[in-house]
Design a protein around this motif. Structure first.
Motif: not given
Length: 113
Positions: A1-13
């Motif tokens: 995940m560290g190489s992602a520019s952003a994360v789009v998610c449902h907001g789970g913990s």
């Protein structure tokens, strides 16, 4: 995940914490359970934005509607372009790394030997 520019998610913990630990800004699209709360915390921390889904037929639970796609994209663009979201996410990652682990806390509370 560290190489992602952003994360789009449902907001789970799990995803929210993983993105926080990696210092990646987020766009949360919460559907149920703890997700709206987590999305609010991400937004309040300045580490991303939240999009509340509007595709909610009365006989169905929370769903993502056609109009939400545009809204999600509109939220992702500033998260990707504005360095403040990344900076704040990286600050939270540093904070997370500096927080004592459970084992360290137990050693402080109940020293061995």
């Amino acid at each position: 995940m560290g190489s992602a520019s952003a994360v789009v998610c449902h907001g789970g913990s799990g995803t929210v914490y993983g993105a926080r630990a990696a210092g990646v800004p987020q766009v949360c699209v919460p559907l149920f359970a703890d997700q709206p709360y987590n999305a609010r915390l991400v937004t309040e921390a300045g580490a991303g934005l939240a999009v509340t889904p509007t595709g909610r037929p009365a006989d169905v639970g929370v769903t993502i509607g056609t109009d939400d796609v545009t809204r999600i994209r509109s939220a992702a663009e500033p998260v990707l372009k504005d360095p403040s979201s990344r900076t704040r996410a990286e600050h939270l990652a540093d904070e997370t790394r500096s927080t004592a682990t459970c084992a360290e806390l137990l050693d402080r509370l109940c020293p061995r030997g």
